[in-house]
Design a protein around this motif. Structure first.
Motif, PDB file in Angstrom:
ATOM      1  N   TYR A  93       0.742  -1.250   0.040  1.00  0.00           N
ATOM      2  CA  TYR A  93       0.199  -0.011  -0.051  1.00  0.00           C
ATOM      3  C   TYR A  93       0.851   1.301  -0.072  1.00  0.00           C
ATOM      4  O   TYR A  93       0.248   2.231  -0.187  1.00  0.00           O
ATOM      5  CB  TYR A  93      -0.898   0.012   1.157  1.00  0.00           C
ATOM      6  CG  TYR A  93      -1.817  -1.199   1.159  1.00  0.00           C
ATOM      7  CD1 TYR A  93      -2.849  -1.308   0.298  1.00  0.00           C
ATOM      8  CD2 TYR A  93      -1.579  -2.240   2.058  1.00  0.00           C
ATOM      9  CE1 TYR A  93      -3.766  -2.438   0.376  1.00  0.00           C
ATOM     10  CE2 TYR A  93      -2.166  -3.649   2.317  1.00  0.00           C
ATOM     11  CZ  TYR A  93      -3.503  -3.669   1.031  1.00  0.00           C
ATOM     12  OH  TYR A  93      -4.146  -4.445   1.123  1.00  0.00           O
ATOM     13  N   VAL A 148      -0.864   1.249   8.329  1.00  0.00           N
ATOM     14  CA  VAL A 148      -1.663   1.598   7.144  1.00  0.00           C
ATOM     15  C   VAL A 148      -3.064   0.865   7.436  1.00  0.00           C
ATOM     16  O   VAL A 148      -3.130  -0.378   7.674  1.00  0.00           O
ATOM     17  CB  VAL A 148      -1.194   0.822   5.778  1.00  0.00           C
ATOM     18  CG1 VAL A 148      -2.204   1.073   4.504  1.00  0.00           C
ATOM     19  CG2 VAL A 148       0.078   1.717   5.546  1.00  0.00           C
ATOM     20  N   GLU A 168      -9.601   1.922   0.119  1.00  0.00           N
ATOM     21  CA  GLU A 168      -9.195   3.229   0.619  1.00  0.00           C
ATOM     22  C   GLU A 168      -7.887   2.849   1.295  1.00  0.00           C
ATOM     23  O   GLU A 168      -8.138   2.139   2.270  1.00  0.00           O
ATOM     24  CB  GLU A 168      -9.925   4.099   0.907  1.00  0.00           C
ATOM     25  CG  GLU A 168     -10.875   4.798   0.004  1.00  0.00           C
ATOM     26  CD  GLU A 168     -11.783   6.062   0.560  1.00  0.00           C
ATOM     27  OE1 GLU A 168     -11.151   7.105   0.939  1.00  0.00           O
ATOM     28  OE2 GLU A 168     -13.044   5.837   0.677  1.00  0.00           O
ATOM     29  N   VAL A 169      -6.711   3.756   1.371  1.00  0.00           N
ATOM     30  CA  VAL A 169      -5.636   3.441   2.172  1.00  0.00           C
ATOM     31  C   VAL A 169      -5.322   4.573   3.020  1.00  0.00           C
ATOM     32  O   VAL A 169      -5.286   5.871   2.539  1.00  0.00           O
ATOM     33  CB  VAL A 169      -4.596   2.957   1.221  1.00  0.00           C
ATOM     34  CG1 VAL A 169      -3.286   2.837   2.185  1.00  0.00           C
ATOM     35  CG2 VAL A 169      -4.611   1.802   0.421  1.00  0.00           C
ATOM     36  N   PHE A 170      -5.203   4.200   4.232  1.00  0.00           N
ATOM     37  CA  PHE A 170      -4.971   5.366   5.046  1.00  0.00           C
ATOM     38  C   PHE A 170      -3.957   5.074   6.050  1.00  0.00           C
ATOM     39  O   PHE A 170      -3.567   4.021   6.628  1.00  0.00           O
ATOM     40  CB  PHE A 170      -6.149   5.720   6.263  1.00  0.00           C
ATOM     41  CG  PHE A 170      -7.644   5.832   5.668  1.00  0.00           C
ATOM     42  CD1 PHE A 170      -7.943   7.064   5.301  1.00  0.00           C
ATOM     43  CD2 PHE A 170      -8.302   4.641   5.142  1.00  0.00           C
ATOM     44  CE1 PHE A 170      -9.230   7.178   4.947  1.00  0.00           C
ATOM     45  CE2 PHE A 170      -9.517   4.984   4.652  1.00  0.00           C
ATOM     46  CZ  PHE A 170      -9.873   6.187   4.254  1.00  0.00           C
ATOM     47  N   GLU A 171      -2.771   5.914   6.016  1.00  0.00           N
ATOM     48  CA  GLU A 171      -1.443   5.924   6.983  1.00  0.00           C
ATOM     49  C   GLU A 171      -1.811   6.471   8.152  1.00  0.00           C
ATOM     50  O   GLU A 171      -2.278   7.544   8.421  1.00  0.00           O
ATOM     51  CB  GLU A 171      -0.409   6.795   6.079  1.00  0.00           C
ATOM     52  CG  GLU A 171       0.164   5.986   5.071  1.00  0.00           C
ATOM     53  CD  GLU A 171       1.535   6.531   4.476  1.00  0.00           C
ATOM     54  OE1 GLU A 171       2.568   6.711   5.424  1.00  0.00           O
ATOM     55  OE2 GLU A 171       1.710   6.993   3.490  1.00  0.00           O
ATOM     56  N   ILE A 172      -1.432   5.520   9.137  1.00  0.00           N
ATOM     57  CA  ILE A 172      -1.635   6.368  10.759  1.00  0.00           C
ATOM     58  C   ILE A 172      -0.590   5.960  11.578  1.00  0.00           C
ATOM     59  O   ILE A 172       0.279   5.414  11.079  1.00  0.00           O
ATOM     60  CB  ILE A 172      -2.695   5.347  11.223  1.00  0.00           C
ATOM     61  CG1 ILE A 172      -2.644   3.722  11.127  1.00  0.00           C
ATOM     62  CG2 ILE A 172      -4.124   5.436  10.589  1.00  0.00           C
ATOM     63  CD1 ILE A 172      -3.468   2.865  11.968  1.00  0.00           C
TER      64      ILE A 172
END
Length: 349
Positions: A47, A339, A345-349
């Protein structure tokens, strides 16, 4: 400046985020397209990279043909390996990659063999005058007991060739397991002789019994050609968890820089590689390991002004390097992130 397409192996490795940061934050402000590969299909690099492919393990006969196919399809300029087991086949088949216009940023096969063998590394250290821990090669329990008498407790055992902390144990004469149960997190690296005997038995594959070094530990990042060391950056490992640096500091150590130059040139290492040292009771740093690949926390050198990872790409492409200036004292504090993937949908955390 032209866009460069870089294939990164081990896209699920702990250091993948730092490798990608180093490539994207290059001093040429060059666009880098990243193609990640890993033997597992669901890894964080899937990702974070621009493209991703699942590939066979390095031990498979299909590993190199699969990588060649990907490199040709994606018009890859440079391959950056992050996994120790992959270095051997990549070094052996470098010419096959060059035929399709792809450079492989990896040392020669013989250099990799020397660097990955802790036993050979100690022999080389002796030849070039670099301090190394006292060690003995053992294959039976009697030999190990004899070595323990010479080394004293605690001492260390480890395989001659291994990655990460696999096979690494610190052997104590006695351990208060009840006290450890209540006061310490579980730690399989600490064992008694009796516990080690239960694991190994009377005979076992070759191991090294080594002097225990109680002092500070350092990783050293090196950017080199086969006959020239371009830059060396020592990093103090202030906090280590499961073999990974969680707090680190770039520290100017002339002794470590000199030792690393000697070892790198004698072994014949190229591109982005690293060494590890640990101090003895008197504060003398002794070499304990060599990593002929990108190291997991090499991004700290990037933050300190020495982008060793992008430098390896430049060397592979035959491009000139700048004069590096290290920002000594730069620190890194690692934290847990990740991630998130929700409905594509991809979210970096």
């Amino acid at each position: 400046m032209d866009t460069v397409r870089v294939l990164i192996t081990g896209a699920g490795a702990p250091g993948i985020r730092g490798t990608l940061y180093s490539l994207k934050s290059n001093w040429d402000n060059r666009k880098i397209t990243t193609i990640g590969v890993d033997m597992k299909g669901e890894v964080v690099g899937k990702y974070l990279c621009d493209r991703f492919y699942q590939v066979p393990p390095a031990s498979s006969e299909e590993f190199i043909p699969t990588l060649l196919d990907i490199c040709e399809r994606e018009e890859v300029d440079v391959v950056l390996p992050q996994v120790t087991a992959e270095l051997y086949p990549l070094a052996r088949y470098k010419e096959d990659f060059e035929k399709i216009g792809t450079k492989v940023a990896v040392s020669g096969y013989e250099a990799i063999e020397l660097a990955n063998s802790k036993k050979e590394l100690m022999k080389i250290a002796k030849k070039v005058g670099v301090p190394y821990p006292e060690f003995y090669v053992v294959r039976t329990w009697d030999e190990l007991e004899s070595s323990a008498e010479k080394l004293g407790f605690p001492f260390v055992v480890k395989p001659p060739v291994a990655s990460g902390m696999r096979g690494f144990r610190i052997v104590y004469k006695n351990i208060n397991r009840k006290e450890a149960f209540f006061k310490e997190k579980p730690d399989s690296s600490k064992v008694t002789m009796e516990e080690l005997h239960n694991i190994l038995g009377e005979e076992f594959p070759e191991l090294l019994a080594m002097e225990y070094l109680p002092g500070r530990e350092y990783s050293v990042d090196v950017l080199s050609s086969v006959d020239n060391v371009h830059v060396v950056v020592p990093r103090r490992r202030d906090t280590i968890r499961t073999g990974i640096t969680f707090v680190g500091t770039v520290e100017k150590r002339d002794d470590l820089i000199e030792f690393s130059e000697r070892l790198t040139l004698k072994i014949g290492l190229e591109y982005a590689t690293g060494l590890q040292f640990k101090e003895d009771e008197e504060g003398i740093p002794k070499v304990i390991e060599s990593n002929p690949r990108i190291q997991g926390t090499m991004v700290l050198s990037t933050v300190a002004g020495v982008n060793v990872i992008y430098g390896a790409v430049k060397l592979a492409l035959g491009e000139e390097l700048p004069e590096f200036r290290v920002r000594w004292g730069t620190r890194l504090l690692r934290f847990w992130g990740g991630v998130g993937v929700v409905d594509g949908e991809v979210f970096e955390i």
